[in-house]
Design an enzyme around this catalytic site. Structure first.
Site, PDB file in Angstrom:
ATOM      1  CE1 TYR A  56     -18.239  15.930 -16.621  1.00  0.00           C
ATOM      2  CE2 TYR A  56     -16.067  15.909 -15.602  1.00  0.00           C
ATOM      3  CZ  TYR A  56     -16.876  16.089 -16.714  1.00  0.00           C
ATOM      4  OH  TYR A  56     -16.306  16.426 -17.918  1.00  0.00           O
ATOM      5  CG  HIS A 100     -18.634  23.653 -21.835  1.00  0.00           C
ATOM      6  ND1 HIS A 100     -17.656  22.850 -21.313  1.00  0.00           N
ATOM      7  CD2 HIS A 100     -17.997  24.572 -22.591  1.00  0.00           C
ATOM      8  CE1 HIS A 100     -16.474  23.251 -21.746  1.00  0.00           C
ATOM      9  NE2 HIS A 100     -16.649  24.298 -22.521  1.00  0.00           N
ATOM     10  CG  ASN A 148     -17.820  12.293 -18.583  1.00  0.00           C
ATOM     11  OD1 ASN A 148     -17.862  11.203 -19.123  1.00  0.00           O
ATOM     12  ND2 ASN A 148     -18.647  13.263 -18.885  1.00  0.00           N
ATOM     13  NE  ARG A 195      -9.797  20.431 -17.835  1.00  0.00           N
ATOM     14  CZ  ARG A 195      -9.271  19.879 -18.934  1.00  0.00           C
ATOM     15  NH1 ARG A 195      -9.993  19.782 -20.028  1.00  0.00           N
ATOM     16  NH2 ARG A 195      -8.030  19.438 -18.933  1.00  0.00           N
ATOM     17  CG  HIS A 242     -20.539  22.554 -14.457  1.00  0.00           C
ATOM     18  ND1 HIS A 242     -19.551  21.636 -14.799  1.00  0.00           N
ATOM     19  CD2 HIS A 242     -20.464  22.719 -13.122  1.00  0.00           C
ATOM     20  CE1 HIS A 242     -18.932  21.253 -13.693  1.00  0.00           C
ATOM     21  NE2 HIS A 242     -19.464  21.892 -12.668  1.00  0.00           N
ATOM     22  NE  ARG A 292     -11.050  -0.207  10.027  1.00  0.00           N
ATOM     23  CZ  ARG A 292     -12.196  -0.738   9.633  1.00  0.00           C
ATOM     24  NH1 ARG A 292     -12.210  -1.841   8.919  1.00  0.00           N
ATOM     25  NH2 ARG A 292     -13.337  -0.181   9.962  1.00  0.00           N
ATOM     26  CE  LYS A 336     -16.501  23.312 -26.912  1.00  0.00           C
ATOM     27  NZ  LYS A 336     -16.600  21.855 -26.838  1.00  0.00           N
ATOM     28  CG  ASP A 337     -14.075  26.539 -22.755  1.00  0.00           C
ATOM     29  OD1 ASP A 337     -15.079  26.128 -23.370  1.00  0.00           O
ATOM     30  OD2 ASP A 337     -13.460  25.835 -21.935  1.00  0.00           O
ATOM     31  CE  LYS A 392     -21.478  18.643 -17.303  1.00  0.00           C
ATOM     32  NZ  LYS A 392     -22.161  19.784 -17.868  1.00  0.00           N
ATOM     33  CD  GLN A 435     -21.535  10.460 -21.534  1.00  0.00           C
ATOM     34  OE1 GLN A 435     -21.851  10.350 -22.673  1.00  0.00           O
ATOM     35  NE2 GLN A 435     -20.843  11.492 -21.112  1.00  0.00           N
TER      36      GLN A 435
END
Length: 174
Positions: A132, A62, A48, A59, A119, A23, A167-168, A72, A46
């Site tokens: 995550y 941070h 995300n 990305r 990260h 299966r 920003k990054d 994380k 959380q």
């Protein structure tokens, strides 16, 4: 699940152990008891998800300072990403060292990124998605970052990023 210590202190590489039949397969994606047996804190608050349509989307990198660190537990659920972490803990024997690993649904590899680690990730395929679990709430006043191309870090990526947020790109050099 198979747990292997990553080259950075307190970071982990975690692989699923699928059990298959005609299966398909079943595999555990998270187990609090198994994490505890390896000394990995849980207490995730959380979950995300991130979607990036273009190859070469970066990305990060941070992290959050006290009192709101964000450990994380990261996995790729679609496409492929190159996951990057940097130990930002001055007291750590692996301070400012980095580690990167490819995460895909096919290789069933996940990572645990400790608190106070920078990260981020770079997409290697179009339409890549990650999922995550985070052990702290996003707290803008505690957010910090470091540039992926900071010469002091010497991070070598598998491909050159072509989509990076302002920003990054604006984080200060170390």
């Amino acid at each position: 699940m198979i747990f292997k210590e990553a080259p950075l202190k307190d970071a982990w590489i975690i692989r699923q152990s699928p059990i298959g039949d005609d299966r398909g397969y079943f595999a555990r994606a998270f187990c609090e008891k198994e994490f505890a047996e390896h000394g990995i804190p849980t207490g995730f608050v959380q979950v995300n998800t991130s979607f990036s349509k273009d190859v070469g989307t970066l990305r990060g990198l941070h992290w959050q300072t006290a009192p709101a660190p964000e450990p994380k537990f990261m996995r790729c659920t679609r496409g492929a990403i190159y996951d990057i972490m940097v130990d930002m803990r001055p007291e750590s024997p692996t301070y400012l060292q980095h580690f990167g690993i490819e995460l895909t649904p096919e290789n069933q590899t996940m990572v645990y990124v400790p608190a106070f680690f920078a990260h981020g990730f770079l997409t290697l395929e179009p339409d890549s998605q990650s999922l995550y679990m985070v052990g702290g709430y996003y707290t803008p006043e505690c957010e910090r970052g470091v540039r992926y191309n900071d010469p002091k870090l010497g991070i070598k990526l598998p491909i050159e990023p072509n989509v990076v947020s302002e920003k990054d790109l604006s984080w200060p050099l170390l």
